[in-house]
Design a protein around this motif. Structure first.
Motif, PDB file in Angstrom:
ATOM      1  N   THR A  19       0.832  -1.205   0.000  1.00 53.79           N
ATOM      2  CA  THR A  19       0.000   0.000   0.000  1.00 53.79           C
ATOM      3  C   THR A  19       0.864   1.251   0.000  1.00 53.79           C
ATOM      4  N   ARG A  20       1.874   1.273   0.862  1.00 52.93           N
ATOM      5  CA  ARG A  20       2.743   2.449   0.974  1.00 52.93           C
ATOM      6  C   ARG A  20       3.519   2.701  -0.316  1.00 52.93           C
ATOM      7  N   ASP A  21       4.088   1.655  -0.894  1.00 50.42           N
ATOM      8  CA  ASP A  21       4.872   1.835  -2.105  1.00 50.42           C
ATOM      9  C   ASP A  21       3.996   2.146  -3.308  1.00 50.42           C
ATOM     10  N   SER A  22       2.744   1.683  -3.297  1.00 51.94           N
ATOM     11  CA  SER A  22       1.826   2.027  -4.382  1.00 51.94           C
ATOM     12  C   SER A  22       1.540   3.522  -4.393  1.00 51.94           C
ATOM     13  N   VAL A  23       1.264   4.072  -3.209  1.00 54.81           N
ATOM     14  CA  VAL A  23       1.048   5.512  -3.096  1.00 54.81           C
ATOM     15  C   VAL A  23       2.328   6.252  -3.470  1.00 54.81           C
ATOM     16  N   GLY A  24       3.459   5.749  -2.992  1.00 54.84           N
ATOM     17  CA  GLY A  24       4.729   6.397  -3.293  1.00 54.84           C
ATOM     18  C   GLY A  24       5.019   6.448  -4.777  1.00 54.84           C
ATOM     19  N   GLY A  25       4.715   5.367  -5.487  1.00 55.08           N
ATOM     20  CA  GLY A  25       4.961   5.347  -6.922  1.00 55.08           C
ATOM     21  C   GLY A  25       4.123   6.375  -7.660  1.00 55.08           C
ATOM     22  N   LEU A  26       2.859   6.531  -7.252  1.00 57.59           N
ATOM     23  CA  LEU A  26       1.995   7.522  -7.882  1.00 57.59           C
ATOM     24  C   LEU A  26       2.505   8.935  -7.631  1.00 57.59           C
ATOM     25  N   VAL A  27       2.914   9.205  -6.392  1.00 56.62           N
ATOM     26  CA  VAL A  27       3.417  10.537  -6.061  1.00 56.62           C
ATOM     27  C   VAL A  27       4.703  10.826  -6.822  1.00 56.62           C
ATOM     28  N   ASP A  28       5.562   9.832  -6.973  1.00 59.04           N
ATOM     29  CA  ASP A  28       6.800  10.036  -7.733  1.00 59.04           C
ATOM     30  C   ASP A  28       6.500  10.459  -9.168  1.00 59.04           C
ATOM     31  N   MET A  29       5.455   9.874  -9.767  1.00 57.06           N
ATOM     32  CA  MET A  29       5.107  10.250 -11.136  1.00 57.06           C
ATOM     33  C   MET A  29       4.540  11.663 -11.201  1.00 57.06           C
ATOM     34  N   VAL A  30       3.690  12.007 -10.236  1.00 49.90           N
ATOM     35  CA  VAL A  30       3.051  13.321 -10.246  1.00 49.90           C
ATOM     36  C   VAL A  30       4.042  14.432  -9.930  1.00 49.90           C
ATOM     37  N   LEU A  31       4.943  14.173  -8.984  1.00 44.22           N
ATOM     38  CA  LEU A  31       5.883  15.207  -8.547  1.00 44.22           C
ATOM     39  C   LEU A  31       7.269  15.063  -9.180  1.00 44.22           C
ATOM     40  N   ASP A  32       7.359  14.373 -10.288  1.00 47.23           N
ATOM     41  CA  ASP A  32       8.628  14.280 -10.997  1.00 47.23           C
ATOM     42  C   ASP A  32       9.090  15.691 -11.350  1.00 47.23           C
ATOM     43  N   PRO A  33      10.276  16.122 -10.851  1.00 46.65           N
ATOM     44  CA  PRO A  33      10.739  17.482 -11.142  1.00 46.65           C
ATOM     45  C   PRO A  33      10.776  17.813 -12.623  1.00 46.65           C
ATOM     46  N   LEU A  34      10.942  16.825 -13.486  1.00 42.17           N
ATOM     47  CA  LEU A  34      10.943  17.093 -14.919  1.00 42.17           C
ATOM     48  C   LEU A  34       9.588  17.588 -15.399  1.00 42.17           C
ATOM     49  N   GLY A  35       8.535  17.276 -14.643  1.00 43.98           N
ATOM     50  CA  GLY A  35       7.202  17.678 -15.046  1.00 43.98           C
ATOM     51  C   GLY A  35       6.870  19.122 -14.709  1.00 43.98           C
ATOM     52  N   PHE A  36       7.725  19.800 -13.953  1.00 48.56           N
ATOM     53  CA  PHE A  36       7.450  21.175 -13.559  1.00 48.56           C
ATOM     54  C   PHE A  36       7.851  22.174 -14.641  1.00 48.56           C
ATOM     55  N   VAL A  37       8.605  21.728 -15.624  1.00 50.69           N
ATOM     56  CA  VAL A  37       9.102  22.630 -16.659  1.00 50.69           C
ATOM     57  C   VAL A  37       8.517  22.212 -17.998  1.00 50.69           C
ATOM     58  N   ASN A  38       7.876  23.136 -18.675  1.00 46.63           N
ATOM     59  CA  ASN A  38       7.251  22.809 -19.955  1.00 46.63           C
ATOM     60  C   ASN A  38       8.252  22.236 -20.939  1.00 46.63           C
ATOM     61  N   ALA A  39       9.453  22.803 -20.966  1.00 46.31           N
ATOM     62  CA  ALA A  39      10.460  22.372 -21.921  1.00 46.31           C
ATOM     63  C   ALA A  39      10.979  20.979 -21.618  1.00 46.31           C
ATOM     64  N   ALA A  40      10.621  20.454 -20.438  1.00 47.20           N
ATOM     65  CA  ALA A  40      11.146  19.136 -20.048  1.00 47.20           C
ATOM     66  C   ALA A  40      10.242  17.999 -20.490  1.00 47.20           C
ATOM     67  N   SER A  41       9.171  18.320 -21.222  1.00 49.07           N
ATOM     68  CA  SER A  41       8.242  17.260 -21.614  1.00 49.07           C
ATOM     69  C   SER A  41       8.927  16.197 -22.459  1.00 49.07           C
ATOM     70  N   VAL A  42       9.837  16.616 -23.337  1.00 48.45           N
ATOM     71  CA  VAL A  42      10.561  15.656 -24.159  1.00 48.45           C
ATOM     72  C   VAL A  42      11.422  14.759 -23.278  1.00 48.45           C
TER      73      VAL A  42
END
Length: 259
Positions: free
Chosen positions: A164-187
Motif C-alpha cells: 500500500t505504501r509503495d503504491s502511493v509512493g509510486g503515484l506521487v513520484d510520477m506526479v511530482l517528478d521534477p521534470l514535469g514542472f518545466v514545460n520544456a522538459a516534456s521531451v
C-alpha cells in the motif's frame, strides 16, 4: 513489466508540492516498527493478478526482452540504462530532501550534473569513477521515513508486487517528478518513460535465469515472488530480513568479499 506514466496537468503542481512540504514539516519523522510476517488479506485477488502477470510475461515480456537483448549490443543497452537512471536522479534529489538527507541530495545533484554533461546526457557514467555513486530514494521510502506503515501486500496488473505504501509512493513520484514542472522538459520526461521501459526489458533479459526460476520453476511462484519483494524492500529500508533467506536476485559478486 511496463512503466505507466499518466498525463497530468502542470497547473497546481506547485500547490501540491507545498502541501507535501508542509506535511513533512508536521510529521514526527518516526520510522514505523519493522513489520512482522506478511499482511496479505487480498491474497485470492492478488493470486489471480499474479497469474495474469505470469501469462503476460510468458507471451509478451520475456520474448520481447530476449529479442531486445539478442539484437541490441551490450554497450548500447548499458548506455540506455545509464540514460534512464540519470533522468531519475531529479526525483531522487527531491526525495532525499524530503527525507532530510541533504548529503544524498548533494551527491545525486553532482552525479546528475557530471553525467548530463561529461557523460553526454547520461549515456555514460563518469560520475561513478569520481565517487559520486547514486543514493537511491523514492517517495515510498520517504513515506517510510515519515512514519507511514507498510500496509498490505498488493500485486498490480503489469507492474507486479508492491505494498500500500509503495503504491502511493509510486503515484506521487510520477506526479511530482521534477521534470514535469518545466514545460520544456516534456521531451525529457517522455524519453525517461521510454528509456525506463527499455531498462526493464534489459533487466528481464539479463536476469532471465533467475526470474524464470521464480516464475516458472518454483512450486508457488506467487508466494516466492511476494517473499522476495517484501524481504528486499524491507532490507532496502534498513528494516533487516531473515538471515536464513536467500535472495535469488542478488549478485554475489556485489559482495566486497569477492573483490
Amino acid at each position: 513489466m511496463v512503466l505507466l506514466t499518466p498525463r497530468h496537468a502542470r497547473n497546481g503542481q506547485s500547490g501540491r508540492a507545498a502541501a507535501l512540504f508542509a506535511l513533512v514539516l508536521l510529521s514526527a519523522c518516526a520510522r514505523p516498527d519493522a513489520p512482522a510476517g506478511i499482511n496479505d488479506p487480498d491474497e485470492a485477488r492478488n493470486r489471480i493478478i499474479h497469474e495474469d502477470n505470469v501469462t503476460l510475461d510468458r507471451a509478451v515480456i520475456r520474448p520481447v526482452a530476449n529479442a531486445y537483448g539478442t539484437v541490441v549490443p551490450g554497450p548500447v543497452r548499458t548506455g540506455i540504462d545509464n540514460f534512464a537512471s540519470n533522468l531519475g536522479l531529479p526525483s531522487a534529489i527531491l526525495n532525499s530532501l524530503l527525507q532530510f538527507r541533504p548529503g544524498d541530495a548533494v551527491k545525486n545533484t553532482g552525479r546528475f550534473v557530471v553525467n548530463s554533461t561529461v557523460g553526454i546526457g547520461g549515456l555514460f557514467d563518469p560520475a561513478s569513477a569520481m565517487g559520486l555513486t547514486e543514493a537511491e530514494a523514492d517517495f515510498g521510502e520517504t513515506l517510510y521515513v515519515w512514519g507511514v506503515p507498510e500496509g498490505e501486500y498488493v500485486e498490480h496488473p503489469v507492474l507486479g508486487p508492491s505494498t500500500t505504501r509503495d503504491s502511493v509512493g509510486g503515484l506521487v513520484d510520477m506526479v511530482l517528478d521534477p521534470l514535469g514542472f518545466v514545460n520544456a522538459a516534456s521531451v525529457a520526461r517522455n524519453a525517461k518513460a521510454s528509456a525506463g521501459v527499455i531498462k526493464v526489458l534489459n533487466f528481464r533479459y539479463e536476469s532471465e535465469g533467475l526470474i524464470d526460476s521464480v516464475l516458472y520453476d518454483s512450486a508457488d511462484s506467487y508466494a516466492q515472488s511476494r517473499q522476495i519483494y517484501l524481504d528486499n524492500r524491507r532490507f532496502e529500508l534498513g528494516q533487516g530480513r531473515d538471515p536464513t533467506y536467500f535472495d535469488p536476485y542478488e549478485d554475489p559478486y556485489d559482495d566486497p568479499a569477492f573483490e
